[in-house]
Design a protein around this motif. Structure first.
Motif, PDB file in Angstrom:
ATOM      1  N   LEU A 113       0.795  -1.235   0.065  1.00 39.48           N
ATOM      2  CA  LEU A 113       0.066  -0.078   0.014  1.00 39.48           C
ATOM      3  C   LEU A 113       0.987   1.493  -0.001  1.00 39.48           C
ATOM      4  N   TYR A 114       2.006   1.224   0.504  1.00 35.84           N
ATOM      5  CA  TYR A 114       2.734   2.257   0.669  1.00 35.84           C
ATOM      6  C   TYR A 114       3.581   2.373  -0.592  1.00 35.84           C
ATOM      7  N   LEU A 115       3.672   1.551  -1.360  1.00 38.37           N
ATOM      8  CA  LEU A 115       4.323   1.673  -2.586  1.00 38.37           C
ATOM      9  C   LEU A 115       3.413   2.159  -3.695  1.00 38.37           C
ATOM     10  N   ILE A 116       2.237   1.666  -3.358  1.00 38.49           N
ATOM     11  CA  ILE A 116       1.020   2.207  -4.365  1.00 38.49           C
ATOM     12  C   ILE A 116       0.829   3.832  -4.150  1.00 38.49           C
ATOM     13  N   LEU A 117       0.953   4.171  -2.964  1.00 43.74           N
ATOM     14  CA  LEU A 117       0.620   5.843  -2.484  1.00 43.74           C
ATOM     15  C   LEU A 117       1.993   6.370  -2.924  1.00 43.74           C
ATOM     16  N   LEU A 118       3.157   5.929  -2.920  1.00 44.08           N
ATOM     17  CA  LEU A 118       4.482   6.794  -3.294  1.00 44.08           C
ATOM     18  C   LEU A 118       4.400   6.722  -4.729  1.00 44.08           C
ATOM     19  N   PHE A 119       3.952   5.916  -5.645  1.00 43.28           N
ATOM     20  CA  PHE A 119       3.956   6.019  -6.875  1.00 43.28           C
ATOM     21  C   PHE A 119       2.766   6.817  -7.255  1.00 43.28           C
ATOM     22  N   THR A 120       1.657   6.823  -6.641  1.00 43.02           N
ATOM     23  CA  THR A 120       0.711   7.786  -6.917  1.00 43.02           C
ATOM     24  C   THR A 120       1.033   9.391  -6.666  1.00 43.02           C
ATOM     25  N   CYS A 121       1.973   9.625  -5.696  1.00 44.85           N
ATOM     26  CA  CYS A 121       2.505  10.859  -5.517  1.00 44.85           C
ATOM     27  C   CYS A 121       3.483  11.261  -6.735  1.00 44.85           C
ATOM     28  N   TYR A 122       4.302  10.291  -6.953  1.00 41.92           N
ATOM     29  CA  TYR A 122       5.219  10.317  -8.128  1.00 41.92           C
ATOM     30  C   TYR A 122       4.479  10.963  -9.447  1.00 41.92           C
ATOM     31  N   LEU A 123       3.449  10.205  -9.410  1.00 44.30           N
ATOM     32  CA  LEU A 123       2.541  10.671 -10.835  1.00 44.30           C
ATOM     33  C   LEU A 123       1.937  11.811 -10.682  1.00 44.30           C
ATOM     34  N   ALA A 124       1.496  12.479  -9.660  1.00 46.76           N
ATOM     35  CA  ALA A 124       0.904  13.565  -9.364  1.00 46.76           C
ATOM     36  C   ALA A 124       2.104  14.534  -9.680  1.00 46.76           C
ATOM     37  N   GLU A 125       3.071  14.384  -9.231  1.00 45.49           N
ATOM     38  CA  GLU A 125       4.375  15.359  -9.594  1.00 45.49           C
ATOM     39  C   GLU A 125       4.449  15.345 -10.937  1.00 45.49           C
ATOM     40  N   LEU A 126       4.888  14.228 -11.705  1.00 44.94           N
ATOM     41  CA  LEU A 126       4.990  14.145 -13.116  1.00 44.94           C
ATOM     42  C   LEU A 126       4.124  14.987 -14.014  1.00 44.94           C
ATOM     43  N   THR A 127       2.827  14.666 -13.513  1.00 45.74           N
ATOM     44  CA  THR A 127       1.696  15.398 -14.250  1.00 45.74           C
ATOM     45  C   THR A 127       1.572  16.916 -14.132  1.00 45.74           C
ATOM     46  N   GLU A 128       2.118  17.284 -12.792  1.00 41.15           N
ATOM     47  CA  GLU A 128       1.970  18.515 -12.550  1.00 41.15           C
ATOM     48  C   GLU A 128       3.356  19.383 -13.366  1.00 41.15           C
ATOM     49  N   LEU A 129       4.439  18.589 -13.533  1.00 46.58           N
ATOM     50  CA  LEU A 129       5.416  19.186 -14.373  1.00 46.58           C
ATOM     51  C   LEU A 129       5.068  19.122 -15.872  1.00 46.58           C
TER      52      LEU A 129
END
Length: 326
Positions: free
Chosen positions: A33-49
């Motif tokens: 679950l931590y991994l899912i949330l971590l990559f979801t955060c990365y995904l949000a950051e990449l989308t913002e960039l």
């Protein structure tokens, strides 16, 4: 070309969520679950960039040294705090340490520093500090892992932690590269070193870190998904669920359990597992509570049986009850 590069990073990050999600649905283990949330955060950051480059800045490419301001500070502070907290949770799982909610307060200094910097004049130093706080935290995490590995006394736990030495060392080096790249770009020193245009708001070293984490995590998760079970669940630990013929361990004489542990010279980790077994927790529950792998639980359980000279959980509980009832 740059557009497809950005989309590829987003797709890679999204793909890394799937194996972790499959494992979490199968096992319900918190680390997935931590991994899912971590990559979801990365995904949000990449989308913002991606949005900043191709929507917020229509020109797409600009000259070096343009990172002279902080874009979307509230979003970046929130994402950074979430990523650092999830990094810490995963690190506790890797090192086998017990997590306490109070440890989450370690993120507060980062929040305080970043919020303070947002309201300061955005000089090169302020911008650099804002973007570098996350890297300083991660370097500290890597150093803490090294200390835990050095201090670990249990051979099995030390061996299991050693499997993560190379990837964590890679994360350490990449974070140093991120700090160096930010220092060159924000200070404009790089404008004297190269004429190659860079993408605004992008740090290529951090992109490499994201790719590294995505590939490594996906590889480990996929190997777990397709790994052949070595021993069936009912045989990997000869522990049965509570049966009517056996009474649970008495709860009141816990001091007697300390004497039992000292008598059979159980290690601190074996003592923790004994306590869980006395409460009739399954091997999977012990893994989740102590943040250790199934293999480690099996090894310690076997060692406990050998020291107490029993062959099953029921025999162990009967022996422990007999000792406490003396």
């Amino acid at each position: 070309m740059i557009f497809f590069y950005s989309v590829l990073l987003i797709a890679l990050c999204a793909a890394a969520v799937s194996p972790a999600g499959i494992l979490y649905l199968r096992t319900k283990k918190k680390q997935y679950l931590y991994l899912i949330l971590l990559f979801t955060c990365y995904l949000a950051e990449l989308t913002e960039l991606h949005y900043i480059v191709f929507v917020g800045l229509p020109t797409g490419l600009i000259s070096l040294g343009d990172l002279s301001h902080i874009s979307y500070p509230a979003f970046r502070i929130g994402i950074s705090a979430a990523i650092l907290l999830l990094d810490l949770l995963l690190l506790f799982w890797i090192t086998g340490r017990r997590w306490k909610n109070i440890y989450g307060l370690s993120i507060l200094p980062m929040l305080g520093i970043c919020i303070y910097l947002v309201f300061q004049p955005q000089t090169d130093l302020v911008v650099w500090l804002f973007y570098s706080v996350r890297q300083f935290y991660r370097l500290g995490y890597c150093a803490w892992f090294g200390i835990c590995l050095f201090q670990e006394q249990e051979p099995e736990r030390k061996k299991e932690m050693g499997r993560y030495t190379l990837p964590i060392f890679g994360i350490f080096l990449l974070n140093l590269c991120i700090l160096l790249e930010d220092s060159l770009v924000i200070s404009h020193i790089d404008s004297f070193l190269s004429d190659i245009p860079y993408i605004s708001e992008r740090n290529f070293s951090e992109n490499i870190l994201w790719v590294f984490l995505c590939i490594y995590s996906a590889g480990r998760c996929i190997s777990e998904i397709y790994k052949e079970p070595g021993v069936p669940e009912r045989q990997e630990e000869p522990i049965a669920e509570p049966e009517a013929e056996f009474l649970p361990v008495r709860q009141e004489p816990r001091e007697g359990m300390k004497a039992f542990i000292e008598k059979y010279r159980l290690t601190p980790r074996e003592a923790e597992i004994l306590g869980c077994m006395a409460d009739y927790k399954s091997a999977a529950e012990i893994c989740g509570e102590l943040y250790i792998s199934m293999g480690t639980v099996k090894t310690h359980t076997h060692n406990i049986y050998a020291k107490v000279n029993v062959n099953s959980k029921n025999e162990l509980i009967r022996e422990l009850n007999g000792y406490l009832n003396q």
